[in-house]
Design an enzyme around this catalytic site. Structure first.
Site, PDB file in Angstrom:
ATOM      1  N   ASN A  41     -74.406  11.014  -8.179  1.00 33.70           N
ATOM      2  CA  ASN A  41     -74.705  11.967  -7.097  1.00 33.70           C
ATOM      3  C   ASN A  41     -75.468  13.177  -7.628  1.00 33.70           C
ATOM      4  O   ASN A  41     -76.364  13.685  -6.958  1.00 33.70           O
ATOM      5  CB  ASN A  41     -73.424  12.391  -6.372  1.00 33.70           C
ATOM      6  N   ARG A  92     -53.723  25.073 -13.431  1.00 33.13           N
ATOM      7  CA  ARG A  92     -54.888  24.852 -12.562  1.00 33.13           C
ATOM      8  C   ARG A  92     -55.591  26.155 -12.198  1.00 33.13           C
ATOM      9  O   ARG A  92     -56.810  26.209 -12.108  1.00 33.13           O
ATOM     10  CB  ARG A  92     -54.451  24.157 -11.264  1.00 33.13           C
ATOM     11  N   ARG A 118     -60.704  16.832  -9.783  1.00 36.30           N
ATOM     12  CA  ARG A 118     -59.608  17.782  -9.976  1.00 36.30           C
ATOM     13  C   ARG A 118     -59.259  18.411  -8.625  1.00 36.30           C
ATOM     14  O   ARG A 118     -60.155  18.691  -7.822  1.00 36.30           O
ATOM     15  CB  ARG A 118     -60.026  18.929 -10.914  1.00 36.30           C
ATOM     16  N   HIS A 136     -66.760  12.487  -0.453  1.00 36.28           N
ATOM     17  CA  HIS A 136     -65.554  11.664  -0.570  1.00 36.28           C
ATOM     18  C   HIS A 136     -65.853  10.246  -0.066  1.00 36.28           C
ATOM     19  O   HIS A 136     -66.469  10.088   0.999  1.00 36.28           O
ATOM     20  CB  HIS A 136     -64.416  12.291   0.254  1.00 36.28           C
ATOM     21  N   ASP A 172     -59.373  17.005   0.595  1.00 38.74           N
ATOM     22  CA  ASP A 172     -60.231  16.221   1.495  1.00 38.74           C
ATOM     23  C   ASP A 172     -59.982  16.518   2.976  1.00 38.74           C
ATOM     24  O   ASP A 172     -60.030  15.622   3.821  1.00 38.74           O
ATOM     25  CB  ASP A 172     -60.044  14.714   1.218  1.00 38.74           C
ATOM     26  N   GLU A 201     -73.634   7.508   0.044  1.00 37.03           N
ATOM     27  CA  GLU A 201     -73.400   8.853  -0.519  1.00 37.03           C
ATOM     28  C   GLU A 201     -74.710   9.465  -0.974  1.00 37.03           C
ATOM     29  O   GLU A 201     -74.968  10.652  -0.763  1.00 37.03           O
ATOM     30  CB  GLU A 201     -72.454   8.773  -1.728  1.00 37.03           C
TER      31      GLU A 201
HETATM   32  C1  GRF Z   1     -68.172   9.202  -5.611  1.00 36.39           C
HETATM   33  O1  GRF Z   1     -67.859   7.952  -5.075  1.00 36.39           O
HETATM   34  C2  GRF Z   1     -67.552  10.307  -4.818  1.00 36.39           C
HETATM   35  O2  GRF Z   1     -67.384  10.000  -3.483  1.00 36.39           O
HETATM   36  C3  GRF Z   1     -66.208  10.458  -5.488  1.00 36.39           C
HETATM   37  O3  GRF Z   1     -66.463  10.259  -6.845  1.00 36.39           O
HETATM   38  C4  GRF Z   1     -67.585   9.399  -6.992  1.00 36.39           C
HETATM   39  C5  GRF Z   1     -68.550  10.060  -7.924  1.00 36.39           C
HETATM   40  O4  GRF Z   1     -69.630   9.237  -8.260  1.00 36.39           O
HETATM   41  N1  GRF Z   1     -65.647  11.758  -5.174  1.00 36.39           N
HETATM   42  P1  GRF Z   1     -70.742   9.724  -9.260  1.00 36.39           P
HETATM   43  O5  GRF Z   1     -70.056  10.289 -10.484  1.00 36.39           O
HETATM   44  O6  GRF Z   1     -71.573  10.767  -8.578  1.00 36.39           O
HETATM   45  O7  GRF Z   1     -71.545   8.507  -9.601  1.00 36.39           O
END
Ligand code: GRF
Length: 215
Positions: A41, A92, A118, A136, A172, A201
């Site tokens: 991502n 935390r 986290r 998510h 979430d 995503e």
């Molecule tokens: C994704 O599937 C996101 O929804 C979840 O963790 C994953 C991260 O993927 N929270 P990447 O590290 O960006 O490939």
């Protein structure tokens, strides 16, 4: 017929107080990205910025696992990557305070949790109120928390997906900004399903940031 395209967002889907946070229009939105693992991502955000699809600049990547592949991706894109290992912090809140300070040092306006594994505390939320989003891998409010893809398979749902949402204290559960639906196929494993969710995503997270960057 199931369409796996993301639901087309409009500005009305994003609360005014989320994007009206800065007067200076046309300035690149200064992003801080937080990642724990692979960083795909992170990569699509960097790519979308490079292609001029998002008016933003990644000020810094924060990662918490020394072996997170996201760090190498940042290096490739010339983005400074800072390792903040949560194992070095007593609790935390102390960890989040370090994270918040680092983001502020890099003059970050908006925080993207792109695979940040986290739980966050009020310390971080207070440092960036309404200025943090998360991606998510489920159609929230279903399947919150860890192993969202496995939860969807176990529940035998026919459609799952992914959600970009504001970060709030409850995991979430913040306001949903954009979602995309993904069909669950009869022979799906968590790996095959997660791979198709990630395709979506990689569309909706840059889309959300693009909308936010237009303020
Ligand atoms: C994704 O599937 C996101 O929804 C979840 O963790 C994953 C991260 O993927 N929270 P990447 O590290 O960006 O490939």
């Amino acid at each position: 017929m199931i369409d796996d395209a993301p639901i087309k967002p409009s500005f009305s889907l994003i609360s005014p107080d989320i994007y009206n946070y800065q007067d200076s229009k046309n300035q690149p939105l200064k992003l801080g990205i937080m990642a724990s693992g692979n960083g795909s991502n992170f990569e699509v955000i960097a790519q979308a910025i490079a292609e001029g699809k998002i008016n933003a600049k990644i000020q810094v990547l924060i990662y918490n696992n020394p072996d997170a592949k996201a760090a190498a991706r940042a290096e490739k894109w010339g983005v400074e990557a800072i390792l903040l290992n949560h194992r070095d912090c007593k609790n935390r809140k102390k960890f989040d305070s370090k994270v918040a300070q680092t983001l502020q040092q890099y003059d970050v306006e908006f925080v993207i949790m792109a695979g940040w594994m986290r739980l966050v505390t009020q310390v971080l939320i207070d440092a960036f109120p309404n200025r943090m989003i998360n991606i998510h891998p489920s159609l929230l409010p279903s399947f919150k928390g860890v192993q969202a893809v496995e939860q969807a398979i176990a529940a035998k749902v026919k459609i799952t997906g992914c959600s970009v949402h504001l970060v709030s204290l409850e995991v979430d559960s913040g306001e949903i900004l954009i979602q995309a639906a993904v069909p669950v196929l009869p022979d799906d494993t968590s790996e095959t399903l997660h791979a198709r969710i990630q395709v979506q995503e990689h569309r909706i997270l840059p889309m959300a940031i693009s909308l936010l960057s237009q303020r």
